[in-house]
Design a protein around this motif. Structure first.
Motif, PDB file in Angstrom:
ATOM      1  N   TYR A 151       3.434  -2.752   3.998  1.00 23.12           N
ATOM      2  CA  TYR A 151       3.418  -4.101   3.447  1.00 23.12           C
ATOM      3  C   TYR A 151       2.267  -4.887   4.061  1.00 23.12           C
ATOM      4  CZ  TYR A 151       8.160  -3.101   1.752  1.00 23.12           C
ATOM      5  OH  TYR A 151       9.249  -2.562   1.120  1.00 23.12           O
ATOM      6  N   VAL A 152       1.502  -5.555   3.203  1.00 20.56           N
ATOM      7  CA  VAL A 152       0.413  -6.420   3.644  1.00 20.56           C
ATOM      8  C   VAL A 152       0.961  -7.844   3.697  1.00 20.56           C
ATOM      9  CG1 VAL A 152      -1.919  -7.256   3.170  1.00 20.56           C
ATOM     10  CG2 VAL A 152      -1.288  -4.897   2.561  1.00 20.56           C
ATOM     11  N   ILE A 153       0.994  -8.400   4.899  1.00 20.73           N
ATOM     12  CA  ILE A 153       1.533  -9.743   5.108  1.00 20.73           C
ATOM     13  C   ILE A 153       0.372 -10.670   5.442  1.00 20.73           C
ATOM     14  CG2 ILE A 153       3.239 -11.125   6.346  1.00 20.73           C
ATOM     15  CD1 ILE A 153       4.726  -8.681   5.470  1.00 20.73           C
ATOM     16  N   ASP A 154       0.228 -11.734   4.667  1.00 19.80           N
ATOM     17  CA  ASP A 154      -0.809 -12.727   4.908  1.00 19.80           C
ATOM     18  C   ASP A 154      -0.223 -13.797   5.828  1.00 19.80           C
ATOM     19  OD1 ASP A 154      -3.241 -14.005   4.720  1.00 19.80           O
ATOM     20  OD2 ASP A 154      -2.745 -15.052   2.863  1.00 19.80           O
ATOM     21  N   THR A 155      -0.810 -13.923   7.042  1.00 25.95           N
ATOM     22  CA  THR A 155      -0.288 -14.882   8.016  1.00 25.95           C
ATOM     23  C   THR A 155      -1.362 -15.902   8.365  1.00 25.95           C
ATOM     24  OG1 THR A 155      -1.011 -13.721  10.028  1.00 25.95           O
ATOM     25  CG2 THR A 155       1.057 -12.981   9.034  1.00 25.95           C
ATOM     26  N   GLU A 187      -1.561 -17.280  11.447  1.00 18.76           N
ATOM     27  CA  GLU A 187      -1.938 -17.060  12.841  1.00 18.76           C
ATOM     28  C   GLU A 187      -2.742 -15.776  13.067  1.00 18.76           C
ATOM     29  OE1 GLU A 187       0.328 -16.895  17.133  1.00 18.76           O
ATOM     30  OE2 GLU A 187       1.364 -17.781  15.413  1.00 18.76           O
ATOM     31  N   HIS A 188      -2.424 -14.702  12.341  1.00 18.60           N
ATOM     32  CA  HIS A 188      -3.018 -13.394  12.625  1.00 18.60           C
ATOM     33  C   HIS A 188      -3.837 -12.820  11.461  1.00 18.60           C
ATOM     34  CE1 HIS A 188      -0.340 -13.317  16.109  1.00 18.60           C
ATOM     35  NE2 HIS A 188       0.644 -13.612  15.284  1.00 18.60           N
ATOM     36  N   GLY A 189      -4.043 -13.598  10.394  1.00 19.06           N
ATOM     37  CA  GLY A 189      -4.737 -13.057   9.211  1.00 19.06           C
ATOM     38  C   GLY A 189      -3.845 -12.052   8.501  1.00 19.06           C
ATOM     39  N   GLU A 190      -4.450 -10.983   7.978  1.00 21.86           N
ATOM     40  CA  GLU A 190      -3.683  -9.957   7.285  1.00 21.86           C
ATOM     41  C   GLU A 190      -3.077  -8.992   8.285  1.00 21.86           C
ATOM     42  OE1 GLU A 190      -5.752  -7.499   4.382  1.00 21.86           O
ATOM     43  OE2 GLU A 190      -5.294  -8.971   2.845  1.00 21.86           O
ATOM     44  N   VAL A 191      -1.783  -8.785   8.200  1.00 25.10           N
ATOM     45  CA  VAL A 191      -1.086  -7.867   9.111  1.00 25.10           C
ATOM     46  C   VAL A 191      -0.428  -6.774   8.273  1.00 25.10           C
ATOM     47  CG1 VAL A 191       0.739  -7.660  10.842  1.00 25.10           C
ATOM     48  CG2 VAL A 191      -0.692  -9.705  10.790  1.00 25.10           C
ATOM     49  N   LEU A 192      -0.591  -5.522   8.705  1.00 26.15           N
ATOM     50  CA  LEU A 192       0.010  -4.386   8.015  1.00 26.15           C
ATOM     51  C   LEU A 192       1.298  -3.991   8.726  1.00 26.15           C
ATOM     52  CD1 LEU A 192      -3.208  -2.245   7.408  1.00 26.15           C
ATOM     53  CD2 LEU A 192      -2.187  -3.972   5.922  1.00 26.15           C
ATOM     54  N   ILE A 193       2.385  -3.952   7.977  1.00 28.34           N
ATOM     55  CA  ILE A 193       3.701  -3.610   8.537  1.00 28.34           C
ATOM     56  C   ILE A 193       4.235  -2.387   7.795  1.00 28.34           C
ATOM     57  CG2 ILE A 193       6.074  -4.420   8.905  1.00 28.34           C
ATOM     58  CD1 ILE A 193       4.126  -6.108  10.481  1.00 28.34           C
ATOM     59  N   PRO A 194       4.530  -1.304   8.505  1.00 33.99           N
ATOM     60  CA  PRO A 194       5.091  -0.130   7.816  1.00 33.99           C
ATOM     61  C   PRO A 194       6.483  -0.441   7.274  1.00 33.99           C
ATOM     62  CG  PRO A 194       5.107   0.200  10.201  1.00 33.99           C
ATOM     63  CD  PRO A 194       4.405  -1.095   9.951  1.00 33.99           C
ATOM     64  N   LEU A 198       0.857  -1.184   0.000  1.00 34.43           N
ATOM     65  CA  LEU A 198       0.000   0.000   0.000  1.00 34.43           C
ATOM     66  C   LEU A 198       0.891   1.230   0.000  1.00 34.43           C
ATOM     67  CD1 LEU A 198      -2.460  -1.147   2.824  1.00 34.43           C
ATOM     68  CD2 LEU A 198      -2.682  -1.509   0.361  1.00 34.43           C
ATOM     69  N   GLU A 199       0.648   2.126  -0.951  1.00 42.55           N
ATOM     70  CA  GLU A 199       1.435   3.355  -1.017  1.00 42.55           C
ATOM     71  C   GLU A 199       0.643   4.446  -0.301  1.00 42.55           C
ATOM     72  OE1 GLU A 199       3.516   3.904  -4.900  1.00 42.55           O
ATOM     73  OE2 GLU A 199       2.327   2.148  -5.432  1.00 42.55           O
ATOM     74  N   THR A 200       1.139   4.843   0.869  1.00 43.62           N
ATOM     75  CA  THR A 200       0.361   5.739   1.718  1.00 43.62           C
ATOM     76  C   THR A 200       0.823   7.188   1.668  1.00 43.62           C
ATOM     77  OG1 THR A 200       1.797   5.377   3.627  1.00 43.62           O
ATOM     78  CG2 THR A 200      -0.056   3.873   3.364  1.00 43.62           C
ATOM     79  N   GLY A 201       1.968   7.439   1.077  1.00 39.44           N
ATOM     80  CA  GLY A 201       2.486   8.806   1.061  1.00 39.44           C
ATOM     81  C   GLY A 201       3.709   8.919   1.936  1.00 39.44           C
ATOM     82  N   ALA A 202       3.535   8.775   3.245  1.00 34.12           N
ATOM     83  CA  ALA A 202       4.675   8.877   4.170  1.00 34.12           C
ATOM     84  C   ALA A 202       5.644   7.720   3.940  1.00 34.12           C
ATOM     85  CB  ALA A 202       4.186   8.888   5.605  1.00 34.12           C
ATOM     86  N   ILE A 233       0.511  -6.363  15.879  1.00 33.98           N
ATOM     87  CA  ILE A 233      -0.440  -7.481  15.819  1.00 33.98           C
ATOM     88  C   ILE A 233      -1.240  -7.485  17.115  1.00 33.98           C
ATOM     89  CG2 ILE A 233       0.754  -8.949  14.173  1.00 33.98           C
ATOM     90  CD1 ILE A 233       2.003 -10.451  16.438  1.00 33.98           C
ATOM     91  N   SER A 234      -2.493  -7.854  16.981  1.00 31.34           N
ATOM     92  CA  SER A 234      -3.357  -7.823  18.175  1.00 31.34           C
ATOM     93  C   SER A 234      -3.521  -9.220  18.745  1.00 31.34           C
ATOM     94  CB  SER A 234      -4.712  -7.239  17.818  1.00 31.34           C
ATOM     95  OG  SER A 234      -5.211  -7.805  16.642  1.00 31.34           O
TER      96      SER A 234
END
Length: 171
Positions: free
Chosen positions: A132-136, A138-145, A124-128, A170-171
């Motif tokens: 990265y969208v990581i498919d896991t 254990e945790h489903g989709e995780v967003l990592i800057p 995802l290109e957010t500007g700042a 991750i929650s």
């Protein structure tokens, strides 16, 4: 994983006028790079066709391209929605810690403890900074800057990324 010989720089969205120009949605960080290109490769799905660039203009978020030898709307209409590629030799030079999306998508992602965390499925290109969208599993989709604190190493030859999971990611 063998790296792609070609990298996508845009997609033909529609024709522009009747003289064979096309409207291209750029998929590159720098649309002005089309001015430096002499040719692009059209991926028709069946073959790669080299097209020499004759003219470059801009319209809103689009790049308007004119190709040599294509002077009529009927000659280009059939290429709508098809990707435009460049060879790796014609690709932009990357800075340290920069990668082509094609080289890191579907990469295996490991934690700094050596455990397989998941697979990088999207960027995802957010500007700042990119995210990265990581498919896991254990945790489903995780967003990592995509910042140095989180992305410790990227090895395109081994198709492996090492990340540090900061508190709260991750929650």
């Amino acid at each position: 994983m063998q790296q792609n010989e070609y990298l996508q720089v845009g997609v033909i969205t529609s024709t522009h006028g009747i003289r064979g120009e096309v409207k291209v949605f750029p998929t590159t960080d720098d649309p002005s790079r089309f001015e430096d290109l002499k040719e692009v490769v059209l991926d028709t799905g069946k073959e790669y066709r080299k097209l020499a660039i004759e003219g470059v203009k801009y319209f809103k978020q689009f790049v308007i391209l004119k190709f040599k030898g294509i002077d009529n709307i009927n000659d280009i209409e059939k290429y709508r929605k098809m990707p435009l590629l460049v060879s790796r030799e014609d690709a932009v030079e990357l800075e340290d810690d920069e990668y082509f999306m094609a080289d890191i998508l579907e990469m295996d992602v490991y934690t700094d403890e050596g455990e397989l965390f998941g697979t990088l499925t999207d960027i995802l290109e957010t500007g700042a900074n990119d995210v990265y969208v990581i498919d896991t599993k254990e945790h489903g989709e995780v967003l990592i800057p995509a910042i140095k604190d989180c992305i410790l190493d990227v090895n395109t030859e081994e198709n492996k990324m090492t990340i540090h999971l900061m508190d709260g990611l991750i929650s």
